[in-house]
Every structure is written in structure tokens, then in C-alpha cells.
Design a protein around this motif. Structure first.
Motif, PDB file in Angstrom:
ATOM      1  N   UNK A  66       0.853  -1.198   0.000  1.00 57.24           N
ATOM      2  CA  UNK A  66       0.000   0.000   0.000  1.00 57.24           C
ATOM      3  C   UNK A  66       0.880   1.236   0.000  1.00 57.24           C
ATOM      4  N   UNK A  67       0.517   2.260  -0.724  1.00 57.67           N
ATOM      5  CA  UNK A  67       1.375   3.458  -0.797  1.00 57.67           C
ATOM      6  C   UNK A  67       0.559   4.706  -1.115  1.00 57.67           C
ATOM      7  N   UNK A  75       0.900   7.928   3.146  1.00 57.75           N
ATOM      8  CA  UNK A  75       0.095   7.662   4.339  1.00 57.75           C
ATOM      9  C   UNK A  75       0.416   6.289   4.921  1.00 57.75           C
ATOM     10  N   UNK A  76       1.376   5.579   4.321  1.00 59.52           N
ATOM     11  CA  UNK A  76       1.784   4.248   4.799  1.00 59.52           C
ATOM     12  C   UNK A  76       3.288   4.232   5.023  1.00 59.52           C
ATOM     13  N   UNK A  77       3.712   3.349   5.911  1.00 60.06           N
ATOM     14  CA  UNK A  77       5.148   3.218   6.182  1.00 60.06           C
ATOM     15  C   UNK A  77       5.809   2.289   5.166  1.00 60.06           C
ATOM     16  N   UNK A  78       7.133   2.348   5.116  1.00 59.81           N
ATOM     17  CA  UNK A  78       7.950   1.411   4.329  1.00 59.81           C
ATOM     18  C   UNK A  78       7.678   1.500   2.835  1.00 59.81           C
ATOM     19  N   UNK A  79       7.573   2.730   2.336  1.00 63.62           N
ATOM     20  CA  UNK A  79       7.275   2.913   0.905  1.00 63.62           C
ATOM     21  C   UNK A  79       8.515   3.314   0.109  1.00 63.62           C
ATOM     22  N   UNK A  80       9.704   3.093   0.670  1.00 65.73           N
ATOM     23  CA  UNK A  80      10.911   3.589  -0.010  1.00 65.73           C
ATOM     24  C   UNK A  80      11.095   2.985  -1.401  1.00 65.73           C
ATOM     25  N   UNK A  81      10.726   1.709  -1.576  1.00 67.59           N
ATOM     26  CA  UNK A  81      10.923   1.094  -2.894  1.00 67.59           C
ATOM     27  C   UNK A  81       9.829   1.521  -3.876  1.00 67.59           C
TER      28      UNK A  81
END
Ligand code: PLP
Length: 479
Positions: A66-67, A75-81
């Protein structure tokens, strides 16, 4: 075929055998779809064959992420990729089209248009209204002010090409939300030439004064002068929105340049990525910088969480479209459409506008006493996949129609050339000449079945088969 594709071809065998263990009917349908696409002359103007790298990129774990939000502001964590994926796709889109801003999240062309409509409403209506009321966001508005703003949204006007002239249903058609959220007026084509009459369009726009002037089409076989469209938009204070869903590949491939390139002229450009652009299914919005902030609100305004795996596949397809090879492909698409049109004309066929200078041909089958629906079905029986389409002022309406729309992007991807398309025209004329309508007692055009003379479908399939074998689809991919 490159080595990478050979490796992917064998990977697909493995993938299918894994899917088979979970749901064999889906594995089988997937295999059969490849067989069917390989064995038919795919002439649907909105379809293509994406490359194996594009197809493979869609099937990854990015699907699980989710991103919501935008790059660096999720609004979501861990979206670096996902940030990397979205940035790379947008970077390719900006570079490929020379756009100031690119938004690659829309899930489809319809979504891209919805994003564009809301962005234009936000920029042209909401922002000035908030400013006037000294409010920063709609949350700062009183109930009464919010009510006024809502009413103002509902009073706006759009003007787009009519469906029977080749426009798309999202351009203000009454059965689409665009025709319900806006007051709409459509522009058609000249009854004689079947071409856009810019003088009439200008006069209509002066009278109607749309907030949004929409250019672009699904079934108009000609190029559009976007410089003139912008001039008209400026004259009446409209925002020019160009929907290049159908011809984005010709813009990307530099076949449409100057006044025929929408990007420098339009305020906002929308597109699909899966038609002539030859990417994954999806949409995209390109915009002048002044609309960037409003476009960025696409999610959550009208879109759900971005499809990260599809954005990744868009990035791969856009990278492919930035090559010289793609420019050659795009030129071939246009040259092949000309060859197809000439093949029809020399065999006495009637074409809407008398020809083409883009990627599609609209064949008027009225001379055979057939509806578009009958012609589409007869051609399908003979292994030719096309789709029925209205012709201007169509006497048979939008369901049965009198036209058949034929496009060259897909078969050009298989390597078909001008001679092949002349032969395709010959085969289609042979089928239609040997098909007759069987009127029912009621005489309703669509209820009438048709008959193809004995042996015609078989000989068409055999002739098409020779051409298709000479231009294999995904060679080396055996399922
Ligand atoms: N805009 C135009 C001009 C189209 O031709 C189409 C598709 O047919 C669309 C938008 C909608 O695209 P999608 O099917 O991806 O929603």
C-alpha cells in the motif's frame, strides 16, 4: 529475440505450472489466451502486445504494497521502494513526452480522466473560491460556504468530441459520470468531409464557454491540430485537456510533432499506457506545473492506493518507448495504417474521412447491408478480431453501428509491414463481400443474423495463419 526474453519465456512455463497446482482453470485460460492471440489477426485499435519484460514486471510483490500519497509523502510506512518505482516511471514519462509534470498512479484511462477533471476543478474553481473566503482547505469552510462551492462545481461545463464522431464516453457522454457531473456539449465533424471543423468548433465554444475543452478520440482516423485547440481554449477561457489514450505511442515515437503533439499545447494531458504506447494496462496524467499540486491529489480524491507493480511496469514500458527502436515502431504503425487504408480504397471500400493519418481506419460496412455488429462477428468467425464502431450520424445507433474500427499497433508489434496490411485489407474485403445479412421478420438490424459463404472463413484463417506464422508472437515461449 534477446537472451533476456528467452529466459523469460522459460520462466513463464514455470509460472504456469505453479499456477496450475492452485487453480488449473486459470492456468488453462492463460495458455488458451496466448494461443488465441497468436492465431488471430488482432486489429483492435486499442490493443497491443506488451513486451515480456513489461508483462513480467507486473507479476511481483509490489502488488502487495500500500502506498497512498505521493513520492516521499505517503500515508503508509515502508514505501521507499515504491518511491523509487514511482519516481523512475514519472522521470521517464517527463523525459519521453517533454512534460513539466507526470502522475503515473491512475489505474486506467478513465481514472486518469477523473483525476484530470478533479484537478482542473480544484485549480480553476476550488482554489479561487477558498482564497476569496480566506480559507486554506475545504475543512475551513462553513456549511453554507461548502454548499455554495458544491453548487459551483455542479455548474461547470465541458465540451468534447461526440461519441459518433469518434470521441470517448468519458468526454461528456451522458452515460458516463463526466456527462452527469458537468453540463456538456459535444462537437462533431463536418457532415461532408467527416473531419473536425475548427471554425464551427470555435463558434460553438464561444457560445457555450466551457470550463474544459477536451480534445482526443477513440475512433477518429485523423490527426488533430492541438495548437488550434489551445487557441480556441484560450479565447473562451477554457482549460485544454487532451486525452491521447489512443495515440500516445505516436506522440512518444515522434510521429506526431509540432501542432500535432498535444503536450506543449495542452494544460493537462491524459493517456492510457496499454494501447499504442505498448505498456501495461493503466493510465497517466501529464500536466503543466500549475496543475501539479491538484493532480497529486488524485489519490485519495478519485483513486485508491496506487498499483505499485503496474507503476513499475509503466516505468519499464516508458524506458522501452524512449528508444530509437520504438520510434521506428511508431512510424511503422502510421505507415501500416496508410497501407491498410489504401488496400481498402483500391478495393472500393468506404472509409470514414476517406482514409487515415494515424493508427486506425474506420470502415463503413453500410454498402454490404451489414451492421457493424454483423461485420464484427463475421470477421471473428474468419479469425479477424476487430470491433464495431459508430460512424458519424450512424443510422444503426451505438450498439449495432455501421462501422468496423481497425488499428495497426498490435500487428505492427509482431512485425507486419505495409504488404501484409494490404493483404489484411484483401482478406477483410473477401469476408465482407461473401457475408450477407439474414433479416428477421421484425427487421431489427442487430437481431438479423448473417451468413458467410461456404469456405470463406476457412480460407481467410489459412491465409491469416501464413502471415501470423511468419511474424510469431513471443517466439520461444512454449506453454
Ligand atoms: N480515453 C480514450 C480516448 C479511450 O479510447 C479509452 C479507452 O478505450 C479510455 C480513455 C479509457 O481507458 P481505460 O479502458 O483504460 O479506462
Amino acid at each position: 529475440m534477446s537472451n533476456a526474453n528467452a529466459e523469460l519465456a522459460s520462466a513463464y512455463q514455470t509460472i504456469l505450472s505453479v499456477i496450475e497446482k492452485v487453480e488449473p482453470r486459470i492456468a488453462e485460460a492463460t495458455r488458451q489466451e496466448l494461443v488465441d492471440q497468436r492465431e488471430s489477426l488482432k486489429l483492435i485499435a486499442s490493443e497491443n502486445y506488451a513486451s515480456l519484460p513489461v508483462l513480467a514486471t507486473m507479476g511481483t510483490w509490489f502488488s502487495d504494497k500500500y502506498a497512498e500519497g505521493t513520492v516521499g509523502h505517503r500515508f503508509y510506512a515502508a514505501c521507499q521502494n515504491v518511491d523509487t518505482v514511482e519516481s523512475v516511471a514519472a522521470e521517464h514519462a517527463r523525459a519521453l513526452f517533454g512534460a513539466e509534470y507526470a502522475y503515473v498512479q491512475p489505474h486506467s484511462g478513465i481514472d486518469a480522466n477523473l483525476v484530470a477533471y478533479w484537478a482542473i476543478l480544484a485549480q480553476r474553481i476550488e482554489s479561487p473560491a477558498l482564497e476569496k473566503l480566506g480559507a486554506k482547505t475545504v475543512n475551513d469552510l462553513s456549511e453554507a460556504d461548502w454548499e455554495t462551492l458544491r453548487k459551483t462545481f455542479g455548474e461547470q461545463r465541458v465540451m468534447g468530441m461526440s461519441l459518433d464522431a469518434g470521441g470517448h464516453l468519458t468526454h461528456g457522454f451522458r452515460h458516463n459520470i463526466s456527462g452527469k457531473m458537468f453540463h456538456q456539449r459535444s462537437y462533431g465533424t463536418d457532415p461532408e468531409t467527416q473531419l473536425i471543423d475548427y471554425d464551427k468548433l470555435r463558434a460553438d465554444a464561444r457560445e457555450f464557454k466551457p470550463l474544459i475543452l477536451i480534445a482526443g478520440y477513440s475512433a477518429y482516423p485523423r490527426r488533430v491540430n492541438f495548437a488550434t485547440m489551445r487557441e480556441i481554449a484560450d479565447e473562451v477561457g477554457a482549460t485544454l485537456l487532451v486525452d491521447m489514450a489512443h495515440f500516445a505511442g505516436l506522440v512518444a515515437g515522434k510521429v506526431f510533432t509540432g501542432d500535432e503533439d498535444p503536450v506543449p499545447h495542452a494544460h493537462v494531458v491524459t493517456t492510457t499506457t496499454h494501447k499504442s504506447l505498448r505498456g501495461p494496462r493503466g493510465g497517466m496524467v501529464l500536466a503543466k506545473q500549475e496543475f501539479a499540486g491538484a493532480v497529486d491529489r488524485g489519490c485519495p480524491m478519485v483513486l485508491g492506493g496506487p498499483l505499485s507493480h503496474m507503476m513499475a511496469a509503466k516505468a519499464v514500458a516508458l524506458a522501452e518507448a524512449r528508444t530509437q527502436e520504438f520510434q521506428t515502431y511508431a512510424q511503422n504503425v502510421a505507415d501500416n495504417a496508410k497501407a491498410l487504408a489504401e488496400g481498402f480504397l483500391k478495393r472500393g471500400q468506404k472509409l470514414v474521412t476517406g482514409g487515415t493519418d494515424n493508427h486506425l481506419v474506420l470502415l463503413d460496412v453500410g454498402q454490404y447491408g451489414l451492421t457493424g455488429r454483423q461485420a464484427e462477428s463475421a470477421l471473428l468467425d474468419a479469425g479477424v478480431v476487430s470491433n464495431r464502431n459508430s460512424v458519424p450520424q450512424d443510422p444503426n445507433g451505438a450498439w449495432y453501428t455501421t462501422g468496423v474500427r481497425l488499428g495497426t499497433p498490435a500487428l505492427t508489434s509482431r512485425g507486419f509491414g505495409a504488404e501484409d496490411f494490404d493483404r489484411v485489407a484483401e482478406l477483410i474485403v473477401d469476408v465482407l463481400t461473401n457475408t450477407s445479412a439474414n433479416p428477421t421478420a421484425s427487421g431489427a438490424p442487430g437481431k438479423a443474423k448473417y451468413t458467410i459463404a461456404d469456405g470463406v472463413a476457412e480460407r481467410t484463417k489459412a491465409a491469416a495463419g501464413e502471415m501470423l506464422t511468419a511474424h510469431p508472437l513471443y517466439p520461444g515461449l512454449e506453454l
